[in-house]
Design a protein around this motif. Structure first.
Motif, PDB file in Angstrom:
ATOM      1  N   VAL A  35      27.439  80.255 -47.901  1.00 14.78           N
ATOM      2  CA  VAL A  35      28.515  79.485 -48.522  1.00 14.78           C
ATOM      3  C   VAL A  35      27.855  78.266 -49.171  1.00 14.78           C
ATOM      4  N   VAL A  36      27.654  78.380 -50.475  1.00 18.50           N
ATOM      5  CA  VAL A  36      26.833  77.388 -51.175  1.00 18.50           C
ATOM      6  C   VAL A  36      27.708  76.361 -51.897  1.00 18.50           C
ATOM      7  N   GLU A  37      27.056  75.297 -52.341  1.00 16.96           N
ATOM      8  CA  GLU A  37      27.707  74.249 -53.125  1.00 16.96           C
ATOM      9  C   GLU A  37      28.448  74.906 -54.307  1.00 16.96           C
ATOM     10  N   PRO A  38      29.785  74.775 -54.375  1.00 15.93           N
ATOM     11  CA  PRO A  38      30.527  75.608 -55.332  1.00 15.93           C
ATOM     12  C   PRO A  38      30.297  75.281 -56.809  1.00 15.93           C
ATOM     13  N   GLU A  39      30.076  74.006 -57.128  1.00 20.06           N
ATOM     14  CA  GLU A  39      29.984  73.678 -58.551  1.00 20.06           C
ATOM     15  C   GLU A  39      28.578  73.237 -58.960  1.00 20.06           C
ATOM     16  N   GLU A  40      27.590  73.858 -58.366  1.00 16.00           N
ATOM     17  CA  GLU A  40      26.205  73.568 -58.736  1.00 16.00           C
ATOM     18  C   GLU A  40      25.908  74.232 -60.093  1.00 16.00           C
ATOM     19  N   ASN A  41      25.163  73.533 -60.921  1.00 15.22           N
ATOM     20  CA  ASN A  41      24.809  74.089 -62.236  1.00 15.22           C
ATOM     21  C   ASN A  41      23.357  74.510 -62.307  1.00 15.22           C
ATOM     22  N   VAL A  42      23.087  75.410 -63.222  1.00 10.15           N
ATOM     23  CA  VAL A  42      21.701  75.830 -63.482  1.00 10.15           C
ATOM     24  C   VAL A  42      21.117  74.922 -64.551  1.00 10.15           C
ATOM     25  N   TYR A  43      20.038  74.252 -64.201  1.00  5.57           N
ATOM     26  CA  TYR A  43      19.302  73.423 -65.160  1.00  5.57           C
ATOM     27  C   TYR A  43      17.832  73.761 -65.086  1.00  5.57           C
ATOM     28  N   PRO A  44      17.084  73.511 -66.112  1.00  6.06           N
ATOM     29  CA  PRO A  44      17.488  72.964 -67.411  1.00  6.06           C
ATOM     30  C   PRO A  44      18.386  73.961 -68.154  1.00  6.06           C
ATOM     31  N   MET A  45      19.025  73.456 -69.192  1.00  9.96           N
ATOM     32  CA  MET A  45      19.833  74.350 -70.015  1.00  9.96           C
ATOM     33  C   MET A  45      19.701  73.959 -71.487  1.00  9.96           C
ATOM     34  N   ILE A  46      19.366  74.943 -72.291  1.00  4.78           N
ATOM     35  CA  ILE A  46      19.405  74.773 -73.742  1.00  4.78           C
ATOM     36  C   ILE A  46      20.617  75.578 -74.196  1.00  4.78           C
TER      37      ILE A  46
ATOM     38  N   HIS B 148       8.365  66.558 -66.322  1.00  2.23           N
ATOM     39  CA  HIS B 148       9.617  67.351 -66.350  1.00  2.23           C
ATOM     40  C   HIS B 148       9.572  68.405 -65.246  1.00  2.23           C
ATOM     41  N   PRO B 149       9.689  67.982 -63.999  1.00  8.32           N
ATOM     42  CA  PRO B 149       9.467  68.948 -62.897  1.00  8.32           C
ATOM     43  C   PRO B 149      10.694  69.824 -62.630  1.00  8.32           C
ATOM     44  N   SER B 150      10.963  70.742 -63.527  1.00 13.42           N
ATOM     45  CA  SER B 150      12.161  71.591 -63.417  1.00 13.42           C
ATOM     46  C   SER B 150      12.180  72.452 -62.155  1.00 13.42           C
ATOM     47  N   HIS B 151      11.011  72.694 -61.594  1.00  8.89           N
ATOM     48  CA  HIS B 151      10.966  73.589 -60.437  1.00  8.89           C
ATOM     49  C   HIS B 151      11.293  72.865 -59.142  1.00  8.89           C
ATOM     50  N   LEU B 152      11.538  71.548 -59.216  1.00  7.35           N
ATOM     51  CA  LEU B 152      11.856  70.814 -57.985  1.00  7.35           C
ATOM     52  C   LEU B 152      13.350  70.921 -57.662  1.00  7.35           C
ATOM     53  N   ILE B 153      13.664  70.732 -56.391  1.00  9.11           N
ATOM     54  CA  ILE B 153      15.040  70.911 -55.917  1.00  9.11           C
ATOM     55  C   ILE B 153      15.523  69.586 -55.319  1.00  9.11           C
ATOM     56  N   SER B 154      16.779  69.233 -55.573  1.00 13.17           N
ATOM     57  CA  SER B 154      17.336  67.982 -55.040  1.00 13.17           C
ATOM     58  C   SER B 154      17.297  67.982 -53.517  1.00 13.17           C
ATOM     59  N   ASP B 155      16.980  66.821 -52.975  1.00 18.70           N
ATOM     60  CA  ASP B 155      16.944  66.673 -51.525  1.00 18.70           C
ATOM     61  C   ASP B 155      18.338  66.221 -51.067  1.00 18.70           C
ATOM     62  N   THR B 156      19.115  67.144 -50.568  1.00 14.52           N
ATOM     63  CA  THR B 156      20.485  66.830 -50.158  1.00 14.52           C
ATOM     64  C   THR B 156      20.799  67.665 -48.915  1.00 14.52           C
ATOM     65  N   ASN B 157      21.855  67.279 -48.216  1.00 14.59           N
ATOM     66  CA  ASN B 157      22.225  68.054 -47.033  1.00 14.59           C
ATOM     67  C   ASN B 157      23.136  69.231 -47.351  1.00 14.59           C
ATOM     68  N   LYS B 158      23.530  69.343 -48.630  1.00 19.03           N
ATOM     69  CA  LYS B 158      24.373  70.474 -49.020  1.00 19.03           C
ATOM     70  C   LYS B 158      23.570  71.771 -48.989  1.00 19.03           C
ATOM     71  N   VAL B 159      24.276  72.889 -48.944  1.00 11.17           N
ATOM     72  CA  VAL B 159      23.587  74.189 -49.043  1.00 11.17           C
ATOM     73  C   VAL B 159      23.447  74.513 -50.528  1.00 11.17           C
ATOM     74  N   LEU B 160      22.306  74.120 -51.075  1.00 17.59           N
ATOM     75  CA  LEU B 160      22.078  74.393 -52.490  1.00 17.59           C
ATOM     76  C   LEU B 160      21.533  75.817 -52.648  1.00 17.59           C
ATOM     77  N   PRO B 161      22.064  76.560 -53.606  1.00 18.68           N
ATOM     78  CA  PRO B 161      21.556  77.926 -53.828  1.00 18.68           C
ATOM     79  C   PRO B 161      20.062  77.946 -54.154  1.00 18.68           C
ATOM     80  N   GLN B 162      19.612  76.915 -54.883  1.00 16.81           N
ATOM     81  CA  GLN B 162      18.180  76.857 -55.210  1.00 16.81           C
ATOM     82  C   GLN B 162      17.342  76.777 -53.926  1.00 16.81           C
TER      83      GLN B 162
END
Lengths: 570, 191
Positions: A532-543, A351-365
């Motif tokens: 100017v970051v990805e506008p609809e990025e969510n915070v995960y994990p989430m309980i 469950h590698p929650s600390h990893l970040i998606s590899d994408t070309n978008k400007v992710l806040p993470q």
């Protein structure tokens, strides 16, 4: 020797070792201001809104461990402090706030700029005073500082009528205070310490949940000794972050609503939870009956009222964290729990929650991770409240004690701008980054004037997504994407910075992220970066609120390639 | 043993608890105490305040309805108030408890007045005022005694009732809840 009330206040503050005061002047507090030039050791920072005087004192206190001091005039000046006091109260931050009051003869007459300030601030202070005689000022200030910093720290307010500041009295600063109703419990009960040691020795799958108390008590070494000696994984609450080095093999990051999946799973599987200087807040615990269902609980806290408040404790240990841990460590023999540590490590890989998606978008993470890499983790990070706060907690790896400053209990958006001022002035040699949401930033951005005036070297990273992002996330997940009032207009933040004479940059592509962070770090003085970051990025994990680890929503979604830039960079 | 999700505070049935608190005689101390009860959602069934045997300190008696866990929180939160010197939960102790009530009863006729006076004597209460068509009665006792006499007086028509709320202390030679001023002199050092 005779002194005016205002002189007594200044002398007393000096006697307490105060070196900086955040505030705004006004009629009722004017005698104090006019006396200030006689006391050049008391540096005054004029902020632009009294709320920020309190938050700045708060940020100053969190990084220095000293009592933060702010003041304001009567009426609106004092009521503007209220959010800052409530914030400090919720997060146990030692602070002394002084407010001017209308003259004694005008009290109760609805005079101009009169407010019942001790009444208004009663529930958001550890204690407060209305001083009706100049001869009471010195011992009141002595008491206020003692109460603010001792036991479970908190804000103390002193309301002083204008004519009390002007009248003369004899001044002697008292040596001690007499408070029959206030005796903090500092040393843990030896019998309970023995019971706790026994429970730890018998446990197979213990976890530590360390909170703000570890940092307040400066118990880093004692916590590390406990974890290493007994081989117990350490989870740090939002306010406990930086109380235990996150590059340590036993570090499991943050628990709770947006905690690391592996931290929450470890708690779920544990047979012993050791809560240290934390209060089993609902954001950590979720649904109480499903929290650590197989575990006994040892709860170490200086506030007896926290014991059994939210969860039922097996062994309560009331006392100062540093002293209790030090006594507890002496009772413990080194233990081997390799199986449990390996199991937790396996969970972390699955469950590698600390990893970040590899994408070309400007992710806040990704922005947070790049700030971590650019500063090599050697920085104080200050945040407001919302998604950016959670990402700053998740994706920066804190190794320096007291290096994460955030509004926890109250959840005060906009805290980051003034708190960063306090943090930087408290620790001028440290690099300070304020990670800001675009919503919260606009609640306190007037302090850019204070920052520009004093050339306070803070680097601002604004996560510009045009949304109140955390609320939007809730609307997306729980209100069928019905985005009511969460999307908003933003000013041109770079032009805004320019208007204040502050260097401003905008980043719109991934390649620009690191380059601009490096550029900002090369500037001496404040810098604002509009990411100017990805506008609809969510915070995960989430309980989701009121649920438990069984209902955890994990991300990123399957199929996304993950990059561990922490590994890639080292 | 705490296993299988037993971390929730014990859900005992609500019962009445008597708590006393020794407090500093400072302006606003009643406000601090009442405000704490209100903001934490604790209900006070009755509250009585008066001077104690210690100069500069008053004693409050609270009657609180709630389960044990709630009442434990009440006492802990009370202790956190700087001007509260000492808190004692008398619920587990053998106590003497009294309340005083003033009751004004309609007595339009000599017959009704005589009947009321008879009840007063039966309960060892006192008539403290007699009007043209009312008598005012003073009753001291526990809540049951006051409730009983009230039931009997209701038939005559009760005009006004004033009750003090319970005051209580433990029986026997046990020392009063006390923390002598100055005993907890704290050494305040610079942080």
């Amino acid at each position: 020797m005779k002194r005016t009330g205002a002189q007594i206040v200044c002398e007393s503050l000096q006697a307490e070792g105060v070196d900086i005061i955040f505030g705004i002047l006004g009629g009722a507090i004017l005698p104090l201001y006019q006396t200030l030039p006689q006391y050049p050791k008391l540096k005054h920072i004029l902020v632009r809104h009294e709320q920020c005087a309190a938050h700045a004192a708060d940020g100053y206190s969190r990084v220095t461990g000293k009592v933060g001091v702010c003041w304001a005039t009567s009426g609106p000046g004092a009521t503007n402090l209220v959010t800052g006091l409530a914030n400090a109260m919720m997060d146990s931050v030692p602070m002394v706030a002084i407010t001017g009051q209308v003259p004694r003869s005008a009290i109760g007459k609805d005079a101009f700029q009169e407010t019942d300030v001790t009444g208004v601030t009663l529930p958001v202070t550890k204690h407060n005073y209305l001083v009706m005689d100049a001869k009471d000022l010195a011992h009141t200030i002595k008491e206020a500082f003692y109460i603010a910093r001792s036991g479970r720290p908190g804000p103390v307010l002193i309301d002083i009528p204008k004519d009390v500041l002007q009248e003369e009295a004899d001044y002697v600063y008292p040596e001690s205070v007499t408070l029959p109703g206030y005796v903090p419990h500092l040393t843990g009960n030896p019998a309970q310490i023995k019971r706790a040691a026994k429970l730890i020795a018998e446990a197979h799958r213990p976890v530590i949940i360390a909170g703000h108390g570890v940092i307040i008590s400066r118990a880093y070494a004692e916590l590390k000794e406990l974890a290493e000696k007994a081989q117990i994984p350490v989870i740090t609450t939002l306010l406990g972050i930086s109380g235990f080095p996150e590059d340590h093999v036993l570090s499991l990051g943050m628990p709770g609503m947006h905690g690391m999946a592996y931290a929450n799973i470890a708690i779920d599987r544990s047979d012993l939870v050791i809560g240290i200087g934390m209060r089993f807040d609902d954001r950590v615990v979720g649904r109480v009956k499903d929290f650590a269902p197989r575990a006994k609980i040892i709860h170490i806290d200086i506030d007896p009222a926290e014991i059994d408040k939210n969860v039922k404790t097996t062994v309560p240990l009331v006392g100062d964290v540093k002293r209790v841990l030090s006594a507890l460590n002496k009772q413990l023999a080194p233990q081997n729990r390799l199986d449990w540590v390996r199991e937790v490590d396996q969970v972390k890989r699955e469950h590698p929650s600390h990893l970040i998606s590899d994408t070309n978008k400007v992710l806040p993470q990704y922005v947070v991770r790049q700030i971590w890499e650019a500063t090599k983790g050697d920085a104080i990070i200050v945040t407001g409240v919302g998604q950016h706060q959670m990402w700053a907690a998740q994706h920066f790896f804190y190794t320096k004690p007291a290096s994460f400053v955030t509004s926890g209990g109250l959840g005060t958006m906009g805290f980051e701008v003034p708190a960063a001022i306090g943090a930087k002035l408290g620790k001028p040699k440290e690099t300070v980054w304020a990670i800001c949401g675009d919503g919260g930033f606009q609640m306190t951005l007037q302090e850019l004037a204070t920052i520009a005036e004093h050339k306070i070297d803070i680097k601002f990273a604004i996560f510009n997504n045009g949304f109140h992002g955390m609320v939007r996330q809730w609307q997306e997940l729980f209100y069928n994407k019905d985005y009511v009032a969460t999307q908003f207009f933003n000013p041109d933040f770079v032009k805004l910075a320019d208007a204040y004479g502050i260097a401003g940059f905008r980043v719109t592509d991934k390649a620009g992220v690191r380059a601009t962070i490096d550029q900002a770090m090369a500037v001496r003085g404040p810098v604002l970066i509009d990411f100017v970051v990805e506008p609809e990025e969510n915070v995960y994990p989430m309980i989701p609120a009121g649920t438990s680890v069984g209902e955890m929503i994990e991300a990123p979604l399957p199929g996304l390639h993950l990059v561990d830039s922490k590994d890639a960079s080292t | 043993m705490t296993t299988n999700g037993a971390h929730q505070a014990h859900q005992h049935t609500a019962r009445q608890h008597t708590i006393t608190a020794l407090v500093m005689d400072h302006p606003g101390v009643l406000n601090r105490v009442a405000s704490m009860f209100r903001r934490r959602g604790f209900n006070i069934a009755s509250l009585a305040v008066g001077a104690s045997e210690i100069p500069g300190q008053s004693r409050m008696t609270f009657v609180v309805n709630g389960d044990d866990a709630t009442v434990e929180q009440v006492t802990k939160q009370l202790r956190k108030i700087i001007e509260v010197v000492k808190v004692t939960d008398l619920s587990q102790e053998d106590i003497v408890a009294r309340e005083l009530a003033l009751v004004k009863v309609k007595t339009p006729s000599a017959d009704s007045r005589a009947e009321v006076i008879q009840i007063v004597e039966l309960f060892r209460a006192k008539v403290i005022d007699v009007g043209a068509d009312t008598v005012t009665i003073e009753i001291t006792g526990d809540e049951n005694k006051i409730a009983s006499i009230m039931t009997l007086l209701k038939g005559f028509g009760v005009v006004e009732v004033m009750r003090t709320g319970r005051v209580a202390m433990s029986r026997g030679r046990k020392a009063p809840v006390r923390a002598a001023a100055g005993s907890a002199k704290a050494k305040a050092s610079k942080a």
